[in-house]
Scaffold this active site. Structure first.
Site, PDB file in Angstrom:
ATOM      1  N   THR A 193       0.887  -1.120  -0.014  1.00  0.00           N
ATOM      2  CA  THR A 193      -0.086  -0.110   0.032  1.00  0.00           C
ATOM      3  C   THR A 193       0.889   1.357   0.102  1.00  0.00           C
ATOM      4  O   THR A 193       0.276   2.333  -0.595  1.00  0.00           O
ATOM      5  CB  THR A 193      -0.970   0.040   1.129  1.00  0.00           C
ATOM      6  OG1 THR A 193      -0.161   0.153   2.317  1.00  0.00           O
ATOM      7  CG2 THR A 193      -2.057  -1.338   1.316  1.00  0.00           C
ATOM      8  N   LEU A 239      -3.421   4.809  -0.931  1.00  0.00           N
ATOM      9  CA  LEU A 239      -4.648   4.194  -0.671  1.00  0.00           C
ATOM     10  C   LEU A 239      -4.676   2.605  -0.321  1.00  0.00           C
ATOM     11  O   LEU A 239      -4.297   2.025  -1.233  1.00  0.00           O
ATOM     12  CB  LEU A 239      -5.396   4.332  -2.096  1.00  0.00           C
ATOM     13  CG  LEU A 239      -5.895   5.820  -2.314  1.00  0.00           C
ATOM     14  CD1 LEU A 239      -6.681   5.829  -3.630  1.00  0.00           C
ATOM     15  CD2 LEU A 239      -6.763   6.226  -1.175  1.00  0.00           C
ATOM     16  N   HIS A 240      -4.697   2.497   0.895  1.00  0.00           N
ATOM     17  CA  HIS A 240      -4.382   1.131   1.389  1.00  0.00           C
ATOM     18  C   HIS A 240      -5.491   0.071   1.112  1.00  0.00           C
ATOM     19  O   HIS A 240      -5.256  -1.027   0.421  1.00  0.00           O
ATOM     20  CB  HIS A 240      -4.227   0.907   3.039  1.00  0.00           C
ATOM     21  CG  HIS A 240      -3.324   2.056   3.748  1.00  0.00           C
ATOM     22  ND1 HIS A 240      -2.076   1.629   3.745  1.00  0.00           N
ATOM     23  CD2 HIS A 240      -3.530   3.250   4.412  1.00  0.00           C
ATOM     24  CE1 HIS A 240      -1.431   2.836   4.449  1.00  0.00           C
ATOM     25  NE2 HIS A 240      -2.189   3.548   4.704  1.00  0.00           N
ATOM     26  N   ASP A 241      -6.878   0.576   1.543  1.00  0.00           N
ATOM     27  CA  ASP A 241      -7.728  -0.661   1.363  1.00  0.00           C
ATOM     28  C   ASP A 241      -8.335  -0.900  -0.046  1.00  0.00           C
ATOM     29  O   ASP A 241      -8.766  -1.935  -0.275  1.00  0.00           O
ATOM     30  CB  ASP A 241      -8.987  -0.063   2.286  1.00  0.00           C
ATOM     31  CG  ASP A 241      -8.787  -0.149   3.822  1.00  0.00           C
ATOM     32  OD1 ASP A 241      -7.729  -1.004   4.072  1.00  0.00           O
ATOM     33  OD2 ASP A 241      -9.306   0.657   4.608  1.00  0.00           O
ATOM     34  N   CYS A 243      -6.733  -1.505  -2.449  1.00  0.00           N
ATOM     35  CA  CYS A 243      -5.775  -2.642  -2.801  1.00  0.00           C
ATOM     36  C   CYS A 243      -6.507  -4.049  -2.862  1.00  0.00           C
ATOM     37  O   CYS A 243      -6.392  -4.768  -3.715  1.00  0.00           O
ATOM     38  CB  CYS A 243      -4.506  -2.632  -2.266  1.00  0.00           C
ATOM     39  SG  CYS A 243      -3.335  -1.339  -2.587  1.00  0.00           S
TER      40      CYS A 243
END
Length: 310
Positions: A193, A239-241, A243
């Site tokens: 991320t 933008l972690h989530d 992914c």
């Protein structure tokens, strides 16, 4: 046939982008959003989930789940996401109803009612709801097709402590249950991320869409990237989530290894650490596809194309 998924979430601006990506993608059938305490307390995460569903003009049901970790006091992240969890743009209170059933009961009932291997779980926050469901109803564990989650880190270390990523740190006991469950796991750690950084051009492209979704995504990104740019010195924010959802849509965007990952639950120094055997130096059996790389351009191309549909 669309892939059936349940998104377990603690929105969170990046959770919101992930949810919007899923709701914009016909390849996925989002059966429900199950809210958990994490980035902000449960009354706000379930409210934020309903706000996001309304923003997308969908009728996806939302269930409220666990309001605290299995054995620990809740740690939240208002310092990143703001007081509401979705700071950045004012949005009206949702009229979309909260379902009366507890999220854990919903998870148990739904997995029991569907054929084995037909539902993928997509946790974007602490794993409390998932672990609680597995503890209460062990019979559902082999029915889960796959768990694709955001959490952990290896070479990137942690983002809430030197060793631990936030989602795992909030409820390490829950993470330990999930990682030892035997369900096929795909893990999107900070190692991935932190390579999925926004750019100013992408944010302004979202704003230029001129849609409620485009304006919201741009404003959310403006808000939370201030924290990451100050912390890491990067030009954008991870933008972690999203992914997690991008992997379901285009798995070739990501590269990783099938390795053993254990969760530290007892050390004061490294509590919540994902001990990832990336170099396979132990004899422990692999239990997770642990990602290490992402095609950043392809990732943002996918986000632009899908979010533009809403």
């Amino acid at each position: 046939m669309p892939r059936k998924i349940i998104i377990d979430t603690d929105p969170g601006q990046d959770d919101a982008v992930a949810i919007l990506l899923a709701l914009a993608s016909p390849e996925l059938e989002v059966l429900a959003l199950t809210a958990v305490a994490g980035n902000v307390p449960l009354p706000l995460t379930q409210k934020n989930a309903r706000v996001i569903v309304e923003l997308a003009r969908r009728d996806t049901p939302v269930y409220a789940g666990c309001d605290a970790p299995l054995t620990r006091k809740l740690v939240t992240a208002e310092h990143v996401h703001g007081k509401t969890g979705l700071d950045g743009i004012p949005l009206p209170d949702p009229t979309h109803p909260l379902q009366p059933e507890h999220a854990v009961d919903y998870l148990i009932d739904t997995l029991r009612d569907h054929p084995s291997g037909s539902i993928t779980l997509c946790p974007l926050g602490p794993l409390t709801n998932i672990a609680t469901a597995f503890q209460r109803a062990p019979d559902i564990v082999p029915k889960v097709a796959e768990i694709v989650l955001m959490g952990g880190g290896c070479f990137e270390g942690g983002n809430i402590t030197p060793a631990a990523e936030f989602n795992i740190y909030v409820d390490p006991e829950a993470a330990d249950i999930v990682f030892k469950s035997g369900v096929p796991l795909v893990v999107m750690p900070l190692d991935v991320t932190h390579k999925a950084l926004t750019s100013r051009a992408w944010v302004e492209g979202m704003r230029a869409l001129g849609t409620p979704v485009g304006r919201a995504v741009a404003s959310w990104t403006d808000f939370f990237e201030r924290f990451d740019t100050a912390k890491y010195g990067s030009e954008g924010a991870p933008l972690h989530d999203p992914c997690v959802i991008a992997y379901l849509l285009e798995p070739a965007l990501f590269t990783g290894r099938h390795i053993n990952v254990e969760i530290e639950t007892s050390s004061e120094l490294t509590l919540g650490m994902t001990v990832a055997d990336w170099w396979r130096v132990t004899s422990r059996e692999p239990n997770a596809l642990f990602m290490g790389g992402v095609d950043r351009e392809g990732f943002y191309r996918l986000l632009t194309e899908r979010l533009g549909r809403l």
